[in-house]
Write a protein that holds these residues in place. Structure first.
Motif, mmCIF file in Angstrom:
data_model
loop_
_atom_site.group_PDB
_atom_site.id
_atom_site.type_symbol
_atom_site.label_atom_id
_atom_site.label_comp_id
_atom_site.label_asym_id
_atom_site.label_seq_id
_atom_site.Cartn_x
_atom_site.Cartn_y
_atom_site.Cartn_z
ATOM 1 N N GLY A 166 0.818 -1.206 0.000
ATOM 2 C CA GLY A 166 0.000 0.000 0.000
ATOM 3 C C GLY A 166 0.849 1.252 0.000
ATOM 4 O O GLY A 166 2.081 1.199 -0.058
ATOM 5 N N PRO A 167 0.213 2.403 0.088
ATOM 6 C CA PRO A 167 0.945 3.671 0.122
ATOM 7 C C PRO A 167 1.823 3.759 1.371
ATOM 8 O O PRO A 167 1.511 3.181 2.415
ATOM 9 N N TYR A 168 2.889 4.505 1.255
ATOM 10 C CA TYR A 168 3.786 4.741 2.383
ATOM 11 C C TYR A 168 3.059 5.577 3.428
ATOM 12 O O TYR A 168 2.498 6.628 3.133
ATOM 13 N N GLY A 169 3.063 5.093 4.674
ATOM 14 C CA GLY A 169 2.291 5.746 5.725
ATOM 15 C C GLY A 169 3.055 6.736 6.567
ATOM 16 O O GLY A 169 2.504 7.301 7.514
ATOM 17 N N GLY A 170 4.334 6.964 6.244
ATOM 18 C CA GLY A 170 5.108 7.922 7.010
ATOM 19 C C GLY A 170 4.712 9.355 6.722
ATOM 20 O O GLY A 170 3.980 9.642 5.762
ATOM 21 N N THR A 171 5.211 10.263 7.543
ATOM 22 C CA THR A 171 4.843 11.683 7.382
ATOM 23 C C THR A 171 5.914 12.482 6.653
ATOM 24 O O THR A 171 5.669 13.613 6.240
ATOM 25 N N THR A 172 7.118 11.907 6.511
ATOM 26 C CA THR A 172 8.186 12.616 5.805
ATOM 27 C C THR A 172 8.813 11.703 4.763
ATOM 28 O O THR A 172 8.787 10.476 4.885
ATOM 29 N N ARG A 173 9.377 12.316 3.742
ATOM 30 C CA ARG A 173 10.028 11.550 2.674
ATOM 31 C C ARG A 173 11.251 10.817 3.221
ATOM 32 O O ARG A 173 11.984 11.323 4.076
ATOM 33 N N LYS A 174 11.453 9.607 2.717
ATOM 34 C CA LYS A 174 12.564 8.774 3.170
ATOM 35 C C LYS A 174 13.151 8.037 1.969
ATOM 36 O O LYS A 174 12.450 7.761 0.984
ATOM 37 N N LEU A 175 14.427 7.700 2.045
ATOM 38 C CA LEU A 175 15.091 6.912 1.009
ATOM 39 C C LEU A 175 15.558 5.585 1.598
ATOM 40 O O LEU A 175 16.152 5.559 2.685
ATOM 41 N N VAL A 176 15.274 4.492 0.908
ATOM 42 C CA VAL A 176 15.786 3.175 1.281
ATOM 43 C C VAL A 176 16.845 2.789 0.260
ATOM 44 O O VAL A 176 16.570 2.746 -0.946
ATOM 45 N N LEU A 177 18.057 2.538 0.730
ATOM 46 C CA LEU A 177 19.164 2.124 -0.129
ATOM 47 C C LEU A 177 19.578 0.701 0.234
ATOM 48 O O LEU A 177 19.844 0.411 1.406
ATOM 49 N N ALA A 178 19.621 -0.183 -0.741
ATOM 50 C CA ALA A 178 20.060 -1.567 -0.518
ATOM 51 C C ALA A 178 21.379 -1.787 -1.240
ATOM 52 O O ALA A 178 21.485 -1.538 -2.444
ATOM 53 N N PHE A 179 22.386 -2.241 -0.512
ATOM 54 C CA PHE A 179 23.692 -2.552 -1.077
ATOM 55 C C PHE A 179 23.888 -4.065 -1.063
ATOM 56 O O PHE A 179 23.894 -4.682 0.004
ATOM 57 N N ASP A 180 24.034 -4.637 -2.235
ATOM 58 C CA ASP A 180 24.329 -6.059 -2.373
ATOM 59 C C ASP A 180 25.800 -6.190 -2.733
ATOM 60 O O ASP A 180 26.167 -6.119 -3.903
ATOM 61 N N VAL A 181 26.644 -6.340 -1.715
ATOM 62 C CA VAL A 181 28.080 -6.468 -1.947
ATOM 63 C C VAL A 181 28.386 -7.951 -2.135
ATOM 64 O O VAL A 181 28.395 -8.731 -1.177
ATOM 65 N N GLY A 182 28.606 -8.334 -3.374
ATOM 66 C CA GLY A 182 28.886 -9.729 -3.682
ATOM 67 C C GLY A 182 30.379 -10.013 -3.698
ATOM 68 O O GLY A 182 31.206 -9.098 -3.640
ATOM 69 N N THR A 183 30.734 -11.279 -3.794
ATOM 70 C CA THR A 183 32.148 -11.656 -3.834
ATOM 71 C C THR A 183 32.827 -11.085 -5.063
ATOM 72 O O THR A 183 33.950 -10.583 -4.986
ATOM 73 N N THR A 184 32.148 -11.138 -6.205
ATOM 74 C CA THR A 184 32.756 -10.676 -7.456
ATOM 75 C C THR A 184 32.059 -9.461 -8.061
ATOM 76 O O THR A 184 32.697 -8.662 -8.742
ATOM 77 N N PHE A 185 30.745 -9.329 -7.858
ATOM 78 C CA PHE A 185 30.006 -8.188 -8.397
ATOM 79 C C PHE A 185 29.042 -7.664 -7.341
ATOM 80 O O PHE A 185 28.575 -8.413 -6.481
ATOM 81 N N SER A 186 28.732 -6.372 -7.435
ATOM 82 C CA SER A 186 27.854 -5.724 -6.452
ATOM 83 C C SER A 186 26.822 -4.854 -7.146
ATOM 84 O O SER A 186 27.049 -4.375 -8.268
ATOM 85 N N GLY A 187 25.686 -4.666 -6.469
ATOM 86 C CA GLY A 187 24.611 -3.870 -7.044
ATOM 87 C C GLY A 187 23.924 -3.001 -6.011
ATOM 88 O O GLY A 187 24.084 -3.201 -4.799
ATOM 89 N N ILE A 188 23.152 -2.038 -6.504
ATOM 90 C CA ILE A 188 22.428 -1.100 -5.644
ATOM 91 C C ILE A 188 20.993 -0.986 -6.139
ATOM 92 O O ILE A 188 20.749 -0.838 -7.334
ATOM 93 N N SER A 189 20.052 -1.052 -5.229
ATOM 94 C CA SER A 189 18.652 -0.742 -5.533
ATOM 95 C C SER A 189 18.147 0.241 -4.495
ATOM 96 O O SER A 189 18.739 0.366 -3.412
ATOM 97 N N TYR A 190 17.061 0.926 -4.810
ATOM 98 C CA TYR A 190 16.570 1.939 -3.878
ATOM 99 C C TYR A 190 15.085 2.160 -4.075
ATOM 100 O O TYR A 190 14.476 1.730 -5.065
#
Length: 584
Positions: free
Chosen positions: A6-30
């Protein structure tokens, strides 16, 4: 996107950052969380030195340091051809596969584990991990700023309100999570206080991959029969297996149905075995110095396309030729049976693990989802498909298996929180003393260690192990496991502080005694200030005749050790009563 989000229920804007640090390759989602808006998951697909051809969702997990220990190149920037001369001239040192230096000692690996590159001199794994995630943070900031309308204003509005999700293999435990959190603090992502630490969350790669599969509708058909699904995250360093089923009477919720597994048999070990073979095969030839180039080509190209046929390894010029070693036109031909030997230990490990998960799962597994960078190997996919076919299990490989599963799934873990029940991997408990029982044969065998408690006047045995949570138990996120313990002292002030050391037992069977046999691991130490209730403790009298002379006066405090394992981090607390109210 799952219908339940559903919709985000918080009162202020927020950023979620996910770091996938792999053995050989890494990625970022948000995900940018705006009040009243349904959150969307996005991936960072543009990185420095990798901006052409639409970019990529992953970058190499590599850092170069100069002789002074300063970071000189990271990620795709560290693989640029024009850097090679500078690297040699200035003596830069490469840090790669450094994630594997965090591995728990309890996770055994293949013989080639000695091939894990050492850390650069003067650098700890926390130092390197910190430098790398600081770079990922910079990449995320640049991408979001450049990709969104009024990106600079957007970043400014969330910069002080960022929540982080860090992924790790199934086998990583509290000690590894603590190292990762320390690296995040060192990188400047969060302040070093309780509030800052709370902004760092962890999720296993297996659970993140499940969230990715749910979000993309991949589990719907597999779960119609009421069975379970098995996630096999085949990465560069580790193979992570996690089995899940839909939680009863709770739509959209999932529970672990078997103990997760983690094995050090990822794709880097296939490459390590190939390199060892090439060294031995070419050691007395003029091509011995070309082994590094051959290994690089095998790792980046040939390994993923291998399909049991002879494999061609390009390494030199058209003038390089030696038919005796199957080298023609700067190309080495590897026989299919030799390459299969490079893969065999990893393939066999994964097949055994899949079968074990199916045997131990609390409900039948109907589908296996193969994700992770190693899943791009055609040979691996074919062999696993052959292995699971007799089990009447479907094996599938999501279209975006190479880039997005873990990082996207980590953001989904934060937003959707689909897994509500997890399975305990080990036996958890604490060391204590128990009253000596002359009728117990085990006690009689340990009679030489019995001691007389000076306060109660009774005989006790040390080093008993008291189980708080058993192995293979399904644990909900709100469920707590507790045991009550007592401490006695002649003086109230000696009971002002309580300490409990939480251990996990990795052996088989039920441990009754704490032994120094390598099967017990110290997970954490919990301390509590109980000084506020010391003055209210009533004196007690020892009545046992073993206490020499007249009865002794003493004081006793009762407290509980409380464990919760439903979250992705172990939480241990000491609880006691003050004026009838529980304190922790």
């Amino acid at each position: 996107m799952p219908s339940g989000r559903g919709p985000y229920g918080g009162t202020t804007r927020k950023l979620v950052l996910a770091f996938d640090v792999g053995t050989t390759f890494s990625g970022i989602s948000y995900s940018i969380l705006d009040p009243g808006q349904v959150p969307e998951i996005r991936g960072v697909t543009r990185f420095p030195a990798q901006e052409k051809v639409g970019g990529s969702s992953k970058i190499p997990t590599i850092i170069y340091y100069d002789k002074s220990g300063k970071v000189r190149a990271v990620g795709a920037e560290a693989t640029r051809d024009e850097l090679q001369d500078l690297i040699e001239e200035e003596g830069w040192v490469k840090a790669e596969w450094f994630k594997l230096h965090m591995r728990p000692k309890s996770i055994s690996g293949p013989n080639s584990i000695s091939d894990i590159p050492p850390l650069p001199a003067g650098k700890s794994v926390i130092d390197i991990f910190s430098d790398y995630i600081r770079y990922l943070y910079t990449c995320a900031k640049t991408y979001i700023t450049d990709s969104h309308v009024t990106g600079s204003k957007l970043w400014a509005s969330v910069e002080s309100n960022i929540e982080y999700v860090l992924t790790h293999p199934n086998g990583w435990e509290g000690a590894q999570q603590q190292q990762m959190r320390r690296a995040a603090v060192k990188a400047g992502l969060v302040p070093d206080n309780d509030e800052g630490h709370a902004r760092i969350r962890f999720v296993t790669e297996g659970e993140a991959s499940l969230h990715f599969c749910i979000r993309n509708g991949l589990t719907t058909e597999a779960l119609k029969k009421g069975g379970g699904v098995l996630i096999v995250d085949a990465g560069g360093g580790t193979i992570d297996l996690s089995a899940y089923g839909e939680a009863p009477n709770k739509k959209g919720a999932f529970e672990e149905i078997a103990t997760p597994q983690c094995h050090l048999q990822g794709s880097v070990y296939v490459t390590a075995r190939a390199k060892a073979f090439l060294h031995d095969f070419l050691k007395d030839t003029k091509f011995a110095d070309d082994v590094e180039a051959m290994t690089t080509y095998f790792d980046k190209s040939a390994k993923l396309t291998f399909n049991s046929n002879p494999l061609f390894i390009k390494f030199g010029s058209a003038r390089d030729r030696d038919p005796k070693f199957r080298i023609r036109g700067g190309q080495l031909t590897l026989l299919g049976e030799h390459v299969e030997e490079f893969f065999e230990p990893s393939v066999s490990c994964i097949v055994r693990a899949i079968k074990m998960q199916c045997i131990t799962a609390r409900r039948p597994v109907s589908a296996v989802f193969l994700v992770g960078g190693f899943s791009a190997s055609e040979y691996l996919f074919t062999k696993l498909k052959e292995a699971v076919q007799p089990l009447n299990i479907d094996l599938c490989r999501p279209d975006s298996h190479l880039n997005k599963a873990v990082a996207d799934g980590a953001v989904s873990f934060y937003l959707d929180h689909s897994v509500s029940v997890r399975v305990s991997r080990y036996i958890y408990g604490t060391k204590c003393c128990i009253r000596y029982d002359v009728n117990d044969l085990e006690h009689l065998a340990r009679s030489s260690s019995a001691f007389l408690d000076a306060t109660e006047g009774q005989l006790y045995l040390p080093n008993a192990f008291d189980v708080i949570l058993d192995k293979d138990v399904q644990v909900s996120e709100t469920q707590e496991f507790r045991r009550t313990y007592y401490r006695s002292a002649k003086d109230r002030s000696d009971l002002a502080e309580q300490t409990a050391i939480i251990h996990c037992y990795r052996g088989t069977g039920q441990p009754h005694w704490f032994e120094n046999d390598g099967l017990f691991t110290n997970l954490c130490t919990v301390e509590a200030d109980t000084s506020a209730i010391c003055n209210s403790l009533s004196p007690q009298r020892s009545l046992n005749s073993r206490s020499s002379g007249r009865p002794q006066r003493y004081f006793q405090i009762a407290f509980d050790v409380v464990l919760s394992f439903g979250l992705t981090e172990l939480k241990a607390q000491i609880a006691w009563k003050e004026n009838g109210v529980e304190k922790r």
